[in-house]
Design a protein around this motif. Structure first.
Motif, PDB file in Angstrom:
ATOM      1  N   GLY A 284     -18.828 -25.281  58.033  1.00 10.28           N
ATOM      2  CA  GLY A 284     -17.389 -25.079  58.154  1.00 10.28           C
ATOM      3  C   GLY A 284     -16.537 -26.187  57.577  1.00 10.28           C
ATOM      4  O   GLY A 284     -15.350 -26.282  57.862  1.00 10.28           O
ATOM      5  N   ARG A 285     -17.135 -26.999  56.734  1.00 17.38           N
ATOM      6  CA  ARG A 285     -16.397 -28.099  56.104  1.00 17.38           C
ATOM      7  C   ARG A 285     -16.774 -28.143  54.629  1.00 17.38           C
ATOM      8  O   ARG A 285     -17.912 -27.865  54.264  1.00 17.38           O
ATOM      9  N   ALA A 286     -15.812 -28.501  53.775  1.00 17.60           N
ATOM     10  CA  ALA A 286     -16.096 -28.615  52.338  1.00 17.60           C
ATOM     11  C   ALA A 286     -15.252 -29.723  51.729  1.00 17.60           C
ATOM     12  O   ALA A 286     -14.138 -29.995  52.174  1.00 17.60           O
ATOM     13  N   VAL A 287     -15.808 -30.333  50.692  1.00 14.39           N
ATOM     14  CA  VAL A 287     -15.111 -31.341  49.903  1.00 14.39           C
ATOM     15  C   VAL A 287     -15.233 -30.924  48.443  1.00 14.39           C
ATOM     16  O   VAL A 287     -16.329 -30.638  47.961  1.00 14.39           O
ATOM     17  N   VAL A 288     -14.088 -30.870  47.761  1.00 16.56           N
ATOM     18  CA  VAL A 288     -14.056 -30.496  46.354  1.00 16.56           C
ATOM     19  C   VAL A 288     -13.242 -31.543  45.604  1.00 16.56           C
ATOM     20  O   VAL A 288     -12.162 -31.928  46.049  1.00 16.56           O
ATOM     21  N   GLU A 289     -13.764 -31.984  44.469  1.00 11.02           N
ATOM     22  CA  GLU A 289     -13.076 -32.992  43.658  1.00 11.02           C
ATOM     23  C   GLU A 289     -12.668 -32.392  42.316  1.00 11.02           C
ATOM     24  O   GLU A 289     -13.328 -31.487  41.799  1.00 11.02           O
ATOM     25  N   LEU A 290     -11.574 -32.911  41.780  1.00 13.37           N
ATOM     26  CA  LEU A 290     -11.042 -32.433  40.504  1.00 13.37           C
ATOM     27  C   LEU A 290     -10.500 -33.613  39.703  1.00 13.37           C
ATOM     28  O   LEU A 290      -9.512 -34.238  40.107  1.00 13.37           O
ATOM     29  N   PRO A 291     -11.148 -33.940  38.588  1.00 12.68           N
ATOM     30  CA  PRO A 291     -10.606 -34.998  37.730  1.00 12.68           C
ATOM     31  C   PRO A 291      -9.333 -34.513  37.040  1.00 12.68           C
ATOM     32  O   PRO A 291      -9.293 -33.415  36.497  1.00 12.68           O
ATOM     33  N   MET A 292      -8.304 -35.312  37.095  1.00 15.22           N
ATOM     34  CA  MET A 292      -7.035 -34.966  36.452  1.00 15.22           C
ATOM     35  C   MET A 292      -7.138 -35.266  34.962  1.00 15.22           C
ATOM     36  O   MET A 292      -7.690 -36.293  34.567  1.00 15.22           O
ATOM     37  N   HIS A 293      -6.639 -34.346  34.142  1.00 16.33           N
ATOM     38  CA  HIS A 293      -6.578 -34.570  32.701  1.00 16.33           C
ATOM     39  C   HIS A 293      -5.373 -33.834  32.140  1.00 16.33           C
ATOM     40  O   HIS A 293      -4.754 -32.995  32.810  1.00 16.33           O
ATOM     41  N   GLU A 294      -5.036 -34.168  30.934  1.00 13.96           N
ATOM     42  CA  GLU A 294      -3.812 -33.677  30.283  1.00 13.96           C
ATOM     43  C   GLU A 294      -3.686 -32.156  30.300  1.00 13.96           C
ATOM     44  O   GLU A 294      -2.594 -31.615  30.453  1.00 13.96           O
ATOM     45  N   ASP A 295      -4.802 -31.433  30.169  1.00  8.37           N
ATOM     46  CA  ASP A 295      -4.754 -29.971  30.131  1.00  8.37           C
ATOM     47  C   ASP A 295      -4.298 -29.345  31.449  1.00  8.37           C
ATOM     48  O   ASP A 295      -3.939 -28.170  31.487  1.00  8.37           O
ATOM     49  N   LEU A 296      -4.313 -30.104  32.533  1.00 14.09           N
ATOM     50  CA  LEU A 296      -3.893 -29.587  33.835  1.00 14.09           C
ATOM     51  C   LEU A 296      -2.439 -29.909  34.152  1.00 14.09           C
ATOM     52  O   LEU A 296      -1.922 -29.534  35.199  1.00 14.09           O
ATOM     53  N   SER A 297      -1.761 -30.589  33.235  1.00 12.27           N
ATOM     54  CA  SER A 297      -0.410 -31.062  33.471  1.00 12.27           C
ATOM     55  C   SER A 297       0.634 -29.959  33.315  1.00 12.27           C
ATOM     56  O   SER A 297       0.493 -29.048  32.507  1.00 12.27           O
ATOM     57  N   SER A 298       1.695 -30.081  34.092  1.00 13.75           N
ATOM     58  CA  SER A 298       2.822 -29.155  33.979  1.00 13.75           C
ATOM     59  C   SER A 298       3.967 -29.759  33.166  1.00 13.75           C
ATOM     60  O   SER A 298       4.948 -29.083  32.885  1.00 13.75           O
ATOM     61  N   VAL A 299       3.825 -31.026  32.781  1.00 14.86           N
ATOM     62  CA  VAL A 299       4.884 -31.736  32.074  1.00 14.86           C
ATOM     63  C   VAL A 299       4.345 -32.245  30.740  1.00 14.86           C
ATOM     64  O   VAL A 299       3.412 -33.051  30.724  1.00 14.86           O
ATOM     65  N   PRO A 300       4.891 -31.789  29.619  1.00 16.88           N
ATOM     66  CA  PRO A 300       4.411 -32.262  28.309  1.00 16.88           C
ATOM     67  C   PRO A 300       4.522 -33.786  28.189  1.00 16.88           C
ATOM     68  O   PRO A 300       5.536 -34.380  28.564  1.00 16.88           O
ATOM     69  N   GLY A 301       3.437 -34.386  27.718  1.00 16.73           N
ATOM     70  CA  GLY A 301       3.431 -35.822  27.499  1.00 16.73           C
ATOM     71  C   GLY A 301       3.207 -36.665  28.731  1.00 16.73           C
ATOM     72  O   GLY A 301       3.191 -37.887  28.659  1.00 16.73           O
ATOM     73  N   ARG A 302       3.058 -36.029  29.890  1.00 18.14           N
ATOM     74  CA  ARG A 302       2.788 -36.759  31.143  1.00 18.14           C
ATOM     75  C   ARG A 302       1.632 -36.088  31.858  1.00 18.14           C
ATOM     76  O   ARG A 302       1.320 -34.935  31.600  1.00 18.14           O
ATOM     77  N   GLN A 303       1.040 -36.798  32.750  1.00 18.65           N
ATOM     78  CA  GLN A 303      -0.083 -36.266  33.515  1.00 18.65           C
ATOM     79  C   GLN A 303       0.353 -36.010  34.952  1.00 18.65           C
ATOM     80  O   GLN A 303       0.215 -36.857  35.819  1.00 18.65           O
ATOM     81  N   ILE A 304       0.915 -34.820  35.176  1.00 18.57           N
ATOM     82  CA  ILE A 304       1.330 -34.384  36.509  1.00 18.57           C
ATOM     83  C   ILE A 304       0.761 -32.984  36.710  1.00 18.57           C
ATOM     84  O   ILE A 304       1.117 -32.050  35.987  1.00 18.57           O
ATOM     85  N   ALA A 305      -0.129 -32.847  37.683  1.00 20.00           N
ATOM     86  CA  ALA A 305      -0.827 -31.571  37.876  1.00 20.00           C
ATOM     87  C   ALA A 305       0.148 -30.427  38.137  1.00 20.00           C
ATOM     88  O   ALA A 305       1.090 -30.561  38.925  1.00 20.00           O
ATOM     89  N   HIS A 306      -0.084 -29.325  37.465  1.00 22.35           N
ATOM     90  CA  HIS A 306       0.644 -28.090  37.727  1.00 22.35           C
ATOM     91  C   HIS A 306       0.343 -27.670  39.168  1.00 22.35           C
ATOM     92  O   HIS A 306      -0.777 -27.849  39.656  1.00 22.35           O
ATOM     93  N   GLY A 307       1.336 -27.100  39.852  1.00 25.10           N
ATOM     94  CA  GLY A 307       1.136 -26.666  41.231  1.00 25.10           C
ATOM     95  C   GLY A 307      -0.003 -25.674  41.382  1.00 25.10           C
ATOM     96  O   GLY A 307      -0.701 -25.658  42.403  1.00 25.10           O
ATOM     97  N   GLY A 308      -0.217 -24.843  40.377  1.00 25.17           N
ATOM     98  CA  GLY A 308      -1.307 -23.874  40.422  1.00 25.17           C
ATOM     99  C   GLY A 308      -2.678 -24.527  40.430  1.00 25.17           C
ATOM    100  O   GLY A 308      -3.635 -23.997  40.992  1.00 25.17           O
ATOM    101  N   VAL A 309      -2.772 -25.695  39.817  1.00 27.05           N
ATOM    102  CA  VAL A 309      -4.035 -26.439  39.809  1.00 27.05           C
ATOM    103  C   VAL A 309      -4.338 -26.932  41.225  1.00 27.05           C
ATOM    104  O   VAL A 309      -5.455 -26.795  41.725  1.00 27.05           O
TER     105      VAL A 309
END
Length: 146
Positions: free
Chosen positions: A26-51
């Motif tokens: 009943g417990r889980a841990v999931v990791e996600l490396p942030m990278h440019e393709d997941l960004s919602s802002v061009p030229g910055r690294q800010i994860a899109h809410g959907g990510v």
């Protein structure tokens, strides 16, 4: 096959770069490396809410699946976004209610710096479809059998 093995083979999770580190009892841990393709802002690294949402949904689903050892489709997911996600992310999910046909899991998402990025609460269908799984017919249900 473990729950982590199954979900780490999920094409969508692989596409985003998610890794299910742990999924048991009943417990889980999931990791996600942030990278440019997941960004919602061009030229910055800010994860899109959907990510961030996908990360929470995957973690909560893994926690529920770890109790039922069969697919448990998402019924509803509520997110509270608390801070921009700009670095690698980690979601920790815990099942807080496991009823007869639905389960509820809570998720906390933080970045690698310890910033509390988001909270989520999801409801997942765990029964009601007979022997074929939550929706009635689910091919490959036995892939999670222990």
């Amino acid at each position: 096959m473990t729950v982590a093995d199954l979900l780490n083979g999920m094409p969508f999770a692989d596409h985003l770069g998610m890794e299910v580190v742990e999924a048991a009892e009943g417990r889980a841990v999931v990791e996600l490396p942030m990278h440019e393709d997941l960004s919602s802002v061009p030229g910055r690294q800010i994860a899109h809410g959907g990510v961030t949402y996908a990360l929470a949904d995957t973690a909560a689903g893994a926690a529920v699946i770890s109790l039922h050892h069969k697919p448990t489709p998402t019924v509803d997911m509520r997110m509270d976004y608390l801070a921009p996600a700009t670095t690698d992310l980690r979601a920790e999910a815990t099942v807080v209610r496991d009823g007869g046909s639905v389960a509820t899991a809570e998720v906390r998402i933080e970045d690698v710096d310890g910033t509390h990025v988001a909270d989520a609460r999801g409801t997942f269908k765990t029964g009601g479809g007979g022997d074929g799984g939550a929706w009635g017919v689910t091919p490959g249900d036995d892939s999670l059998a222990e």
